[in-house]
Design a protein around this motif. Sequence first.
Motif, PDB file in Angstrom:
ATOM      1  N   TYR A   1      -6.940   5.180   3.224  1.00 33.97           N
ATOM      2  CA  TYR A   1      -7.679   4.008   3.969  1.00 33.97           C
ATOM      3  C   TYR A   1      -7.998   4.519   5.531  1.00 33.97           C
ATOM      4  O   TYR A   1      -8.782   4.252   6.101  1.00 33.97           O
ATOM      5  CB  TYR A   1      -6.787   2.942   3.942  1.00 33.97           C
ATOM      6  N   ARG A   2      -6.923   5.365   6.032  1.00 29.05           N
ATOM      7  CA  ARG A   2      -7.117   5.717   7.485  1.00 29.05           C
ATOM      8  C   ARG A   2      -8.168   6.887   7.329  1.00 29.05           C
ATOM      9  O   ARG A   2      -8.906   6.707   8.384  1.00 29.05           O
ATOM     10  CB  ARG A   2      -5.611   6.427   7.809  1.00 29.05           C
TER      11      ARG A   2
ATOM     12  N   PRO B   1     -10.583   4.022  -4.297  1.00 24.21           N
ATOM     13  CA  PRO B   1      -9.215   3.838  -5.069  1.00 24.21           C
ATOM     14  C   PRO B   1      -8.318   2.784  -4.265  1.00 24.21           C
ATOM     15  O   PRO B   1      -7.365   2.243  -4.846  1.00 24.21           O
ATOM     16  CB  PRO B   1      -8.726   5.185  -5.137  1.00 24.21           C
ATOM     17  N   VAL B   2      -8.516   2.883  -2.922  1.00 29.63           N
ATOM     18  CA  VAL B   2      -7.742   1.825  -2.224  1.00 29.63           C
ATOM     19  C   VAL B   2      -8.204   0.400  -2.492  1.00 29.63           C
ATOM     20  O   VAL B   2      -7.187  -0.558  -2.943  1.00 29.63           O
ATOM     21  CB  VAL B   2      -8.072   2.104  -0.650  1.00 29.63           C
ATOM     22  N   LEU B   3      -9.434   0.137  -2.806  1.00 30.86           N
ATOM     23  CA  LEU B   3      -9.823  -1.267  -3.362  1.00 30.86           C
ATOM     24  C   LEU B   3      -9.295  -1.663  -4.673  1.00 30.86           C
ATOM     25  O   LEU B   3      -8.650  -2.541  -4.829  1.00 30.86           O
ATOM     26  CB  LEU B   3     -11.124  -1.270  -3.134  1.00 30.86           C
ATOM     27  N   GLU B   4      -9.172  -0.539  -5.468  1.00 28.44           N
ATOM     28  CA  GLU B   4      -8.663  -0.858  -6.767  1.00 28.44           C
ATOM     29  C   GLU B   4      -7.192  -1.025  -6.855  1.00 28.44           C
ATOM     30  O   GLU B   4      -6.875  -1.907  -7.608  1.00 28.44           O
ATOM     31  CB  GLU B   4      -9.072   0.318  -7.630  1.00 28.44           C
TER      32      GLU B   4
ATOM     33  N   MET C   1       0.760  -1.173   0.011  1.00 26.79           N
ATOM     34  CA  MET C   1       0.162  -0.094   0.076  1.00 26.79           C
ATOM     35  C   MET C   1       0.794   1.398   0.038  1.00 26.79           C
ATOM     36  O   MET C   1       1.792   1.317   0.797  1.00 26.79           O
ATOM     37  CB  MET C   1      -0.814  -0.001   1.153  1.00 26.79           C
ATOM     38  N   THR C   2       0.724   2.149  -0.886  1.00 27.85           N
ATOM     39  CA  THR C   2       1.494   3.271  -0.782  1.00 27.85           C
ATOM     40  C   THR C   2       1.019   4.299   0.062  1.00 27.85           C
ATOM     41  O   THR C   2       0.054   4.136   0.685  1.00 27.85           O
ATOM     42  CB  THR C   2       1.255   3.907  -2.380  1.00 27.85           C
ATOM     43  N   GLU C   3       1.842   5.486   0.349  1.00 29.79           N
ATOM     44  CA  GLU C   3       1.583   6.210   1.510  1.00 29.79           C
ATOM     45  C   GLU C   3       0.154   6.840   1.195  1.00 29.79           C
ATOM     46  O   GLU C   3      -0.548   6.909   2.176  1.00 29.79           O
ATOM     47  CB  GLU C   3       2.657   7.327   1.482  1.00 29.79           C
ATOM     48  N   GLY C   4       0.001   7.291  -0.146  1.00 28.93           N
ATOM     49  CA  GLY C   4      -1.314   8.013  -0.548  1.00 28.93           C
ATOM     50  C   GLY C   4      -2.542   7.049  -0.315  1.00 28.93           C
ATOM     51  O   GLY C   4      -3.655   7.437   0.462  1.00 28.93           O
TER      52      GLY C   4
END
Length: 128
Positions: free
Chosen positions: A9-10, A30-33, A1-4
Amino acid sequence: MTEGTFEAYRRAESLLAANRPLDALRWLEPVLESNPDLPSVHLLAARCYLHSAQFTRAERSFRRVLELDPTDHYARFALGRTLQRQSRLSEAITQLRMAAAMNPKPDYLEAVNEVRARMMLREKDTGT
């Protein structure tokens, strides 16, 4: 998982905690993708769906978590609750019993007893 994506997510977690599941889902998309195989991302999405009464989507996401991590007792418990909310009691009790067997937490055991009682009432009412 990238920082962005981690930050997104947070942010989604915070929004869900603030009882804003639809806003959380917007941040989580976008996190899911970009992380389709992370159980934690699907679990958060499932919780958002459940809290926004999107039971079919919640079920699908909890099942995805269990595909990725069959030992996730919370996902089993939450799937059981999701099925219960859809009045699919026999399916619900199966998941709840598995969660309770994996981790006999009081919440899980109470949920099993609650669904069992509802099933007994249903049987009594229908005469079966």
